[in-house]
Design a protein around this motif. Structure first.
Motif, PDB file in Angstrom:
ATOM      1  N   GLN A 480       0.621  -0.327   0.784  1.00 16.36           N
ATOM      2  CA  GLN A 480       0.968   0.754  -0.146  1.00 16.36           C
ATOM      3  C   GLN A 480       0.784   0.295  -1.589  1.00 16.36           C
ATOM      4  O   GLN A 480       0.187   1.000  -2.411  1.00 16.36           O
ATOM      5  N   LEU A 481       1.290  -0.877  -1.903  1.00 13.43           N
ATOM      6  CA  LEU A 481       1.165  -1.400  -3.258  1.00 13.43           C
ATOM      7  C   LEU A 481      -0.286  -1.730  -3.586  1.00 13.43           C
ATOM      8  O   LEU A 481      -0.756  -1.489  -4.707  1.00 13.43           O
ATOM      9  N   LEU A 482      -1.020  -2.235  -2.616  1.00 17.99           N
ATOM     10  CA  LEU A 482      -2.425  -2.555  -2.839  1.00 17.99           C
ATOM     11  C   LEU A 482      -3.243  -1.294  -3.099  1.00 17.99           C
ATOM     12  O   LEU A 482      -4.135  -1.284  -3.959  1.00 17.99           O
ATOM     13  N   GLN A 483      -2.965  -0.235  -2.357  1.00 18.40           N
ATOM     14  CA  GLN A 483      -3.662   1.028  -2.595  1.00 18.40           C
ATOM     15  C   GLN A 483      -3.401   1.537  -4.012  1.00 18.40           C
ATOM     16  O   GLN A 483      -4.308   1.997  -4.708  1.00 18.40           O
ATOM     17  N   LEU A 484      -2.157   1.415  -4.455  1.00 21.82           N
ATOM     18  CA  LEU A 484      -1.803   1.849  -5.799  1.00 21.82           C
ATOM     19  C   LEU A 484      -2.515   1.005  -6.854  1.00 21.82           C
ATOM     20  O   LEU A 484      -3.015   1.544  -7.858  1.00 21.82           O
ATOM     21  N   CYS A 485      -2.586  -0.308  -6.634  1.00 20.71           N
ATOM     22  CA  CYS A 485      -3.282  -1.183  -7.583  1.00 20.71           C
ATOM     23  C   CYS A 485      -4.780  -0.864  -7.628  1.00 20.71           C
ATOM     24  O   CYS A 485      -5.394  -0.849  -8.710  1.00 20.71           O
ATOM     25  N   LEU A 486      -5.381  -0.611  -6.479  1.00 27.99           N
ATOM     26  CA  LEU A 486      -6.805  -0.284  -6.444  1.00 27.99           C
ATOM     27  C   LEU A 486      -7.111   1.002  -7.211  1.00 27.99           C
ATOM     28  O   LEU A 486      -8.183   1.145  -7.809  1.00 27.99           O
ATOM     29  N   ARG A 487      -6.172   1.923  -7.209  1.00 34.14           N
ATOM     30  CA  ARG A 487      -6.376   3.186  -7.917  1.00 34.14           C
ATOM     31  C   ARG A 487      -6.116   3.061  -9.409  1.00 34.14           C
ATOM     32  O   ARG A 487      -6.672   3.826 -10.197  1.00 34.14           O
ATOM     33  N   GLN A 488      -5.278   2.100  -9.822  1.00 33.88           N
ATOM     34  CA  GLN A 488      -4.861   2.011 -11.220  1.00 33.88           C
ATOM     35  C   GLN A 488      -5.587   0.925 -12.003  1.00 33.88           C
ATOM     36  O   GLN A 488      -5.828   1.096 -13.193  1.00 33.88           O
ATOM     37  N   PHE A 489      -5.905  -0.199 -11.373  1.00 34.02           N
ATOM     38  CA  PHE A 489      -6.460  -1.335 -12.105  1.00 34.02           C
ATOM     39  C   PHE A 489      -7.979  -1.211 -12.198  1.00 34.02           C
ATOM     40  O   PHE A 489      -8.660  -1.100 -11.165  1.00 34.02           O
ATOM     41  N   ASP A 514       4.091   4.479   9.990  1.00 31.62           N
ATOM     42  CA  ASP A 514       5.374   4.688   9.306  1.00 31.62           C
ATOM     43  C   ASP A 514       5.296   4.448   7.801  1.00 31.62           C
ATOM     44  O   ASP A 514       6.308   4.584   7.105  1.00 31.62           O
ATOM     45  N   LEU A 515       4.124   4.091   7.270  1.00 31.49           N
ATOM     46  CA  LEU A 515       3.998   3.786   5.845  1.00 31.49           C
ATOM     47  C   LEU A 515       3.711   5.044   5.035  1.00 31.49           C
ATOM     48  O   LEU A 515       3.020   5.966   5.504  1.00 31.49           O
ATOM     49  N   ASN A 516       4.240   5.079   3.835  1.00 30.98           N
ATOM     50  CA  ASN A 516       4.027   6.209   2.924  1.00 30.98           C
ATOM     51  C   ASN A 516       2.784   5.935   2.079  1.00 30.98           C
ATOM     52  O   ASN A 516       2.853   5.372   0.989  1.00 30.98           O
ATOM     53  N   ILE A 517       1.636   6.339   2.578  1.00 30.95           N
ATOM     54  CA  ILE A 517       0.351   6.084   1.923  1.00 30.95           C
ATOM     55  C   ILE A 517      -0.161   7.381   1.311  1.00 30.95           C
ATOM     56  O   ILE A 517      -0.086   8.456   1.929  1.00 30.95           O
ATOM     57  N   SER A 518      -0.695   7.292   0.107  1.00 33.77           N
ATOM     58  CA  SER A 518      -1.250   8.473  -0.561  1.00 33.77           C
ATOM     59  C   SER A 518      -2.479   8.958   0.187  1.00 33.77           C
ATOM     60  O   SER A 518      -3.413   8.186   0.451  1.00 33.77           O
ATOM     61  N   MET A 519      -2.500  10.257   0.520  1.00 31.88           N
ATOM     62  CA  MET A 519      -3.592  10.842   1.310  1.00 31.88           C
ATOM     63  C   MET A 519      -4.463  11.779   0.475  1.00 31.88           C
ATOM     64  O   MET A 519      -5.138  12.650   1.028  1.00 31.88           O
ATOM     65  N   ASP A 520      -4.473  11.592  -0.860  1.00 27.35           N
ATOM     66  CA  ASP A 520      -5.239  12.498  -1.720  1.00 27.35           C
ATOM     67  C   ASP A 520      -6.727  12.477  -1.411  1.00 27.35           C
ATOM     68  O   ASP A 520      -7.416  13.495  -1.565  1.00 27.35           O
ATOM     69  N   ALA A 583      -7.579   6.628   4.194  1.00 27.12           N
ATOM     70  CA  ALA A 583      -7.125   6.682   2.800  1.00 27.12           C
ATOM     71  C   ALA A 583      -7.210   5.307   2.147  1.00 27.12           C
ATOM     72  O   ALA A 583      -7.588   5.183   0.971  1.00 27.12           O
ATOM     73  N   LEU A 584      -6.866   4.254   2.888  1.00 27.04           N
ATOM     74  CA  LEU A 584      -6.959   2.903   2.338  1.00 27.04           C
ATOM     75  C   LEU A 584      -8.408   2.499   2.099  1.00 27.04           C
ATOM     76  O   LEU A 584      -8.736   1.897   1.068  1.00 27.04           O
ATOM     77  N   LEU A 585      -9.282   2.830   3.043  1.00 31.66           N
ATOM     78  CA  LEU A 585     -10.697   2.489   2.874  1.00 31.66           C
ATOM     79  C   LEU A 585     -11.318   3.275   1.724  1.00 31.66           C
ATOM     80  O   LEU A 585     -12.202   2.760   1.019  1.00 31.66           O
ATOM     81  N   ASN A 586     -10.878   4.495   1.503  1.00 27.59           N
ATOM     82  CA  ASN A 586     -11.390   5.276   0.375  1.00 27.59           C
ATOM     83  C   ASN A 586     -11.015   4.636  -0.957  1.00 27.59           C
ATOM     84  O   ASN A 586     -11.760   4.729  -1.938  1.00 27.59           O
TER      85      ASN A 586
END
Length: 716
Positions: A480-489, A514-520, A583-586
């Motif tokens: 979850q944190l890695l996905q957020l970093c990939l989108r922001q950094f 069970d993880l809260n992952i952004s599905m945008d 979503a993570l691969l995107n």
């Protein structure tokens, strides 16, 4: 990056180039047409794309053209001066210059300047300036002397600054150089002394461009270096002779021993073209330099030598080689470090902005109207040094709590700080993040992810500001944190991107549920799958995944490999990964990277994970090709370019491995068929484009009476 394209030569049979080369190359009022003036008696109008002259005019024997011909963009007429004082105006229909409009002036003309948006400007050798209309109304009017005796004009250029014409000309007297700035509408004239250093040889070459309130004057010195002088356009002191110092811009771009064949021209705000030998014993070269990053972009050797004259208009360079006028088209891309070292990150509508930065111009007392540029820099440094730990409410309490308190207490203090936080307090966010990472390193059991998430969401952090954050998330497998970093950094190293990809591909499906992952970036494939199953026989952008022109491939496609997963047999209708993994691969697909740095890291990914990622990419590609706009639905889906780039990356890094995997055999077959069908589609589109181009010519204006042409129309 900049690139020089293939050169070609204009027919110069009607030109009589003298020892000084050409007087000039100037654009006409029509695109792709240029006026070339030789140093003798002739002016030729060329159409560059056709590589042939459209018209030629000469003054009579005994007369000499003394300044290059220009076009009056307001009337479409041409203007030239011969024998220093005789001005002539004509148009395309005129044949003999002796029968066109003639005006004898009272003083010698140095140059006529003409640009789009204003009337031509006449610069006299005395330094006086007149508009063409005022001069034609009274040709024998008295022309005042502006420059002192023995001062000679060496170079001049005409600009439009906020719809106001501005002329700059450089003079020389006994080895000293002066710059004059003439504001044509207000008639204000400013004089500056140029401190060019000890120029021992030939006169320095000049070129200039306008940057807001300054003229950036660049000169090529006798030492082979390029220098820059900033001259203000609007000066408060018009009487005193102000001094302008120069600064080194590019070091040793040409040989200091070169006395001839040297010139330079500014192509845009970041690129400059230089003509001259790079080394004392080398041949002449035409090179393009990036002055922003001080790097050589491209160069072209000119073994036949040149006359040291260089002109540019639009995206075309002109230079004289002997008696041949050579044309070299060029391209200059976006000047950015990301463009030079990696791929620019595509900014889709609705994506998160890049990190905020302080707007120094809005700081109180730092505006350009209050201080000079140098004073503003000093104030900026002082603000950074004295206010980096400004008294922001709650910052000291939070930093103190990070050292010793529990995660819960730190979260409470952080929420208090963020409630009062504004983008101008960005240094505190970096200090808080650094403090948290420092404690995580000292205490392995301490991992306050609930603090890291809101800090990242402030859009202030970057990888370079907190390099340990993503490594810490990788250790804890916090996708979850890695996905957020990939989108922001925007500045994540390729090794970290590859490590994230390995984790996203290896983590189990049960762990992701069970993880809260952004599905945008992911849309619901189920409804779209049903529609595609119903239309499986329809060609989508020229491609039917069931069809194939290769009988062997078609035969192999019905053979199921012994260990082929179901997703490999039906790549069109089923997604090979669950939505949360997609979503993570995107997020990986959206990240910026440099191909040269990323490829070595992709070779370490296990073969089964490479196959899974290729199947997912191919699935996305087929979804794109099934839509007319070639895009995927959703808020932030991957683009077609990103998908194709990653397919190429994976195959380049692991082609031998993929070729040996039975599960990937059918996938490679599908990729081969898809590429083959796309080549066929683009071939047909090219034929249609040629046909439309020929049909468009039929709708052009009819030719004038008395002329004829033979046209061959070939339709595919």
């Amino acid at each position: 990056m900049a690139a020089l394209e293939e050169e070609f030569t204009l027919s110069t049979g009607v030109l009589g180039t003298g020892p000084e080369g050409l007087l000039g190359v100037e654009p006409s009022d029509r695109a792709d047409q240029f006026l070339v003036t030789d140093s003798g008696r002739t002016i030729v109008l060329y159409k560059v794309s056709d590589q042939k002259p459209l018209g030629s005019w000469s003054v009579k024997q005994g007369q000499v053209i003394t300044c290059p011909a220009v076009c009056n963009f307001q009337t479409g007429e041409y203007i030239v001066v011969h024998d220093h004082k005789v001005l002539r105006i004509w148009n395309n229909e005129d044949v003999n210059l002796e029968k066109v409009f003639k005006a004898t002036l009272s003083a010698e003309v140095h140059r006529i300047h003409s640009i789009q948006g204003t009337e031509p400007l006449v610069l006299f050798s005395s330094g006086a300036v007149r508009g063409l209309e005022a001069l034609l109304a009274e040709p024998q009017q008295k022309i005042e002397t502006i420059i002192p005796n023995e001062e000679v004009i060496k170079w001049s250029q005409f600009f439009m600054v906020f719809k106001h014409p501005v002329l700059i000309f450089i003079t020389e007297k006994h080895g000293h150089y002066f710059a004059y700035i003439q504001l044509c509408k207000s008639h204000n004239l400013s004089k500056y002394t140029l401190l060019l250093g000890q120029e021992k040889s030939a006169n320095p070459n000049f070129t200039a461009c306008v940057d807001r309130k300054f003229i950036s004057l660049m000169s090529l010195g006798s030492d082979g270096c390029i220098y820059e002088s900033l001259i203000p356009i609007y000066s408060s002191d018009t009487e005193n002779n102000q001094k302008v110092v120069r600064s080194l811009l590019l070091k040793t771009v040409v040989s200091g021993a070169a006395h001839g064949g040297v010139a330079l021209s500014i192509l845009d705000q970041d690129h400059i073209a230089v003509l001259g030998p790079p080394l004392p014993a080398s041949k002449e070269c035409l090179s393009i330099w990036n002055i922003k990053f001080q790097t050589l972009q491209t160069s072209k050797e000119l073994p036949q030598g040149t006359s040291g004259q260089l002109w540019y208009y639009g995206e075309t360079l002109f230079l004289l080689r002997g008696k041949l006028l050579t044309v070299i088209p060029y391209k200059c891309g976006v000047s950015s470090l990301a463009g030079a070292l990696g791929k620019l990150q595509r900014k889709d509508p609705g994506t998160h902005p890049l990190p905020h930065f302080v707007n120094w111009e809005t700081c109180q007392g730092c505006g350009p109207e209050s201080y000079s540029e140098e004073q503003s820099r000093v104030l900026r440094r002082k603000k950074i040094e004295t206010n980096s730990q400004s008294n922001i409410p709650g910052s000291e309490q939070l930093l103190s709590a990070i050292r010793k308190d529990s995660e819960k207490h730190i979260e409470v203090e952080l929420r208090k700080l963020l409630a009062k936080w504004t983008p101008t307090f960005h240094s505190v966010i970096g200090d808080v993040t650094a403090g948290l990472l420092g404690r995580c390193k000292a205490e392995p059991s301490f991992y306050p992810r609930n603090c890291f998430v809101p800090l990242i969401q402030t859009h202030v952090l970057s990888y370079s500001l907190c390099p340990g954050l993503m490594e810490l998330a990788l250790e804890h497998k916090d996708v979850q944190l890695l996905q957020l970093c990939l989108r922001q950094f925007p500045d994540i190293p390729e090794s970290v991107t590859s490590a994230c990809l390995k984790l996203f591909l290896s983590i189990a499906d049960d762990s992701l549920q069970d993880l809260n992952i952004s599905m945008d970036s992911v849309f619901d494939y189920s409804a779209h799958n049903e529609k595609m199953e119903e239309q499986s026989e329809i060609l989508h952008n020229g491609f039917n995944p069931v069809d194939s022109n290769c009988s062997n491939c078609h035969q192999e496609s019905h053979e199921k490999p012994p260990f082929a997963p179901e997703t490999a047999l039906h790549p069109v209708t089923s997604c090979p990964v669950i939505p949360k993994r997609a979503a993570l691969l995107n997020a990986i697909l959206h990240s910026a990277y440099s191909e040269a740095f990323l490829l070595p890291h992709l070779k370490d990914i296990p073969a089964q994970h490479i196959t899974l990622f290729l199947q997912y990419l191919y699935f996305l590609y087929l979804k794109c090709s099934g839509n007319a706009p070639m895009t995927l639905p959703g808020k932030h889906p991957p683009t077609l370019s990103q998908i194709m780039d990653w397919i190429c990356l994976l195959l380049d890094a692991n082609f031998t491995v993929v070729l040996m995997i039975p599960e990937a055999k059918r996938l490679l077959t599908h990729l081969y068929k898809f590429v083959k069908s796309q080549i066929s589609v683009y071939s047909e589109l090219n034929k249609i484009e040629v046909s439309f181009r020929e049909l468009r010519k039929l709708n052009q204006e009819q030719r004038s009476k008395g002329s004829y042409s033979i046209e061959v129309l070939e339709l595919f």
